[in-house]
Design a protein around this motif. Structure first.
Motif, short mmCIF file in Angstrom:
data_model
loop_
_atom_site.label_atom_id
_atom_site.label_comp_id
_atom_site.label_asym_id
_atom_site.label_seq_id
_atom_site.Cartn_x
_atom_site.Cartn_y
_atom_site.Cartn_z
N ALA A 1 1.33 8.94 41.92
CA ALA A 1 1.13 9.70 40.67
C ALA A 1 0.80 8.76 39.53
O ALA A 1 -0.09 9.02 38.71
CB ALA A 1 2.39 10.51 40.36
N GLU A 2 1.50 7.63 39.47
CA GLU A 2 1.24 6.64 38.41
C GLU A 2 -0.15 6.04 38.55
O GLU A 2 -0.85 5.83 37.57
CB GLU A 2 2.27 5.52 38.50
CG GLU A 2 3.63 5.92 38.01
CD GLU A 2 4.52 4.71 37.80
OE1 GLU A 2 4.51 3.80 38.66
OE2 GLU A 2 5.21 4.66 36.77
N PHE B 1 -2.69 8.55 37.39
CA PHE B 1 -2.64 8.71 35.92
C PHE B 1 -3.28 7.50 35.24
O PHE B 1 -4.09 7.64 34.32
CB PHE B 1 -1.19 8.91 35.49
CG PHE B 1 -1.01 9.17 34.02
CD1 PHE B 1 -1.94 9.88 33.29
CD2 PHE B 1 0.12 8.68 33.37
CE1 PHE B 1 -1.75 10.13 31.93
CE2 PHE B 1 0.31 8.92 32.00
CZ PHE B 1 -0.63 9.64 31.28
N ASP B 2 -2.94 6.31 35.73
CA ASP B 2 -3.53 5.09 35.15
C ASP B 2 -5.05 5.09 35.33
O ASP B 2 -5.79 4.67 34.45
CB ASP B 2 -2.92 3.84 35.80
CG ASP B 2 -1.46 3.65 35.38
OD1 ASP B 2 -1.04 4.33 34.42
OD2 ASP B 2 -0.75 2.86 36.02
N MET C 1 5.83 9.03 43.47
CA MET C 1 5.69 8.61 42.08
C MET C 1 4.68 7.48 41.93
O MET C 1 3.92 7.44 40.97
CB MET C 1 7.07 8.19 41.55
CG MET C 1 7.08 7.88 40.09
SD MET C 1 6.45 9.24 39.06
CE MET C 1 7.86 10.32 39.09
#
Lengths: 213, 312
Positions: free
Chosen positions: B296-297, B300-301, B293
């Motif tokens: 993934a964050e 995405f950021d 995660m």
């Protein structure tokens, strides 16, 4: 209540593992609690049988910050005002061309078509969730005697207003749509209007009575 | 005004999406490649989520009735404007009476056509995007057809701009899609999950012909449910990009049209790779790569930062 993460933007709040009125009441209360907070960082809330899914905006907050803030405010849950559920009467034309699966339901359950209708109209149902498509109510709990399996292969199209059964649920298709449920009738009642709010006549916790048209 | 001469295989009006009503089942129905949409709108001086036409297939063609700036992003296409070849991911000026035709899709699947003006369409539930299944929003709630006309207002002249090559994504198969763990990953056997991920760089699935704006069904070796796991779950809130596995074991990548789902979700596509889903086409090989995660964050950021830097 169990808070867990689902994807980068989701918080899944689980209240149980079965379809049950007590769990439903907890979901509903939590949903109205979330609404009452009016948090800008929450984009959408999807309440259903046993969980609330919160979709948040990562540009405004993080999972950790939002989950912590919800825990901090939990004490409010017991004190919020919950709106009275609306009751909807839904007139249905059962059987025939409108309810083309009613003969299957009758033979599967060993009931007559009239008995199927009688049992279906004898219960005041709860809206456990609205969704999959706009305005579709998942209604429960269906009388055990009407338990039927879903179709192995869903139909490509059933007409708007079709009333279906699947396991211990009943529901109404607000739009012409593909469908895996067994169709026993059809209503002319308008369930969804994209031109005016509330767009869906149903919301979680509402009560629904079917009436033979 | 623009007039559709040929809709391609399919084209429709989309925008950034319809938010805030998933509680009553209203899906977000946004452009499938939101990065392409925001880049397009940047080229044309529109707000990032402004409406545009999403299309796939060759022959898409329209005629301009007014001078306007136009651009195409998403899939890399070759387009012709009154005999002159054009590249995608850059803006150009079209004169009244000229015809734009997409004659070759070179890389990717869906492309986006936008204008430096506001299409005169009605917003439905806060958005211009089309809900094809329920027939509302967009242009009369349906896909575009030959002869459809869309008026444009507030037309602005904008200079010719291009998105730098480094900011144009790669869309060629095999597609590596990064995934994070889903809520029901424990419904499947360890062996089956390992095969699903296919090992480093090995494609375990191909895109089937069952593909539309609702979902993408994959072909390959079915996932195996644990003997003690149910083959379905009590329907609950569904996030776009969730991979759902019905009883037959073949995964479906759910896009944006469903708010509730009743199938087990072993994984979901990382947000940073959602735009790539717009470019999966039948026969393409798909590699899933599990990430944590935190990563993934971070991805995405980073993507949000790139969009912001393009916009500024």
């Amino acid at each position: 209540m169990n808070i867990s993460r689902y994807g980068e933007e989701g918080i899944r709040i689980l209240f149980g593992e079965k379809i049950d009125l007590e769990i439903h009441e907890k979901v509903r209360r939590y949903y109205f609690f979330l609404k009452s907070l009016q948090l800008k960082e929450i984009t959408d809330i999807i309440p259903s049988f046993r969980s609330c899914l919160i979709i948040f905006d990562r540009k405004r907050t993080s999972y950790e910050a939002l989950a912590a803030s919800l825990r901090d405010k939990e004490f409010l849950i017991a004190h919020i005002d919950i709106p009275e559920p609306n009751t909807h009467d839904v007139p249905v034309e059962y059987g025939g061309e409108s309810g083309f699966d009613i003969d299957f339901v009758a033979s599967h359950t060993g009931l007559s078509e009239d008995e199927v209708v009688e049992i279906h109209t004898s219960v005041t149902y709860k809206v456990f969730a609205v969704g999959f498509m706009p305005g579709f109510p998942y209604l429960g709990i269906l009388d055990q005697r009407l338990h039927v399996p879903r179709l192995e292969t869903p139909r490509l199209k059933v007409p708007e207003g079709s009333v279906g059964l699947a396991q211990l649920q009943t529901g109404i298709y607000p739009f012409e749509s593909p469908a895996g449920w067994r169709i026993i009738g059809r209503t002319k009642k308008k369930l969804f209007d994209y031109n005016k709010e509330p767009y869906s006549i149903f919301q979680i916790g509402d009560k629904v009575r079917f009436i033979r048209a | 005004m623009i007039e559709i001469i040929h809709p391609g295989i399919m084209s429709l009006v989309v925008d950034g999406g319809r938010y805030g009503y998933r509680e009553v089942g209203i899906p977000t129905s946004p452009a499938l490649d939101l990065y392409a949409l925001s880049s397009l709108n940047h080229l044309l001086g529109n707000g990032g989520n402004a409406p545009a036409i999403e299309a796939f297939g060759e022959k898409f063609s329209l005629r301009f009735a007014k001078d306007v700036c136009c651009a195409i992003t998403g899939a890399k296409v070759r387009a012709i404007l009154s005999g002159r070849p054009l590249q995608s991911w850059m803006s150009f000026t079209a004169r009244a009476g000229e015809t734009l035709t997409v004659d070759e899709v070179r890389e990717g699947f869906r492309y986006y056509v936008g204008f430096s003006g506001t299409p005169v369409l009605e917003k439905i539930i806060g958005s211009y995007t089309t809900n094809l299944e329920c027939r509302f929003g967009g242009y009369r709630g349906r896909a575009l057809q030959k002869g459809d006309r869309i008026d444009l207002e507030d037309i602005r002249r904008v200079g010719v701009k291009r998105i730098a090559e480094e900011f144009v994504p790669r869309m060629t198969p095999p597609h590596t899609l990064r995934v994070v763990e889903g809520p029901e990953s424990n419904y499947f056997t360890d062996e089956s999950l390992a095969e699903f991920l296919g090992g480093k760089g090995r494609a375990a699935f191909t895109v089937s012909t069952k593909l539309n704006r609702t979902g993408i069904r994959l072909d390959g070796k079915p996932l195996a449910f644990r003997t003690d796991a149910e083959e379905s779950i009590i329907s609950e809130g569904l996030l776009p990009g969730s991979i759902q596995v019905p009883g037959d074991g073949l995964p479906i990548i759910q896009l944006h049209e469903r708010t509730l789902g009743g199938y087990a979700r072993p994984a979901l596509i990382a947000k940073a790779d959602h735009d790539l889903l717009a470019h999966l086409k039948p026969g393409d090989a798909v590699i899933f790569e599990m990430i944590g995660m935190e990563e993934a964050e971070r991805l995405f950021d980073r993507k949000i930062e790139i969009v912001t830097s393009i916009e500024n």
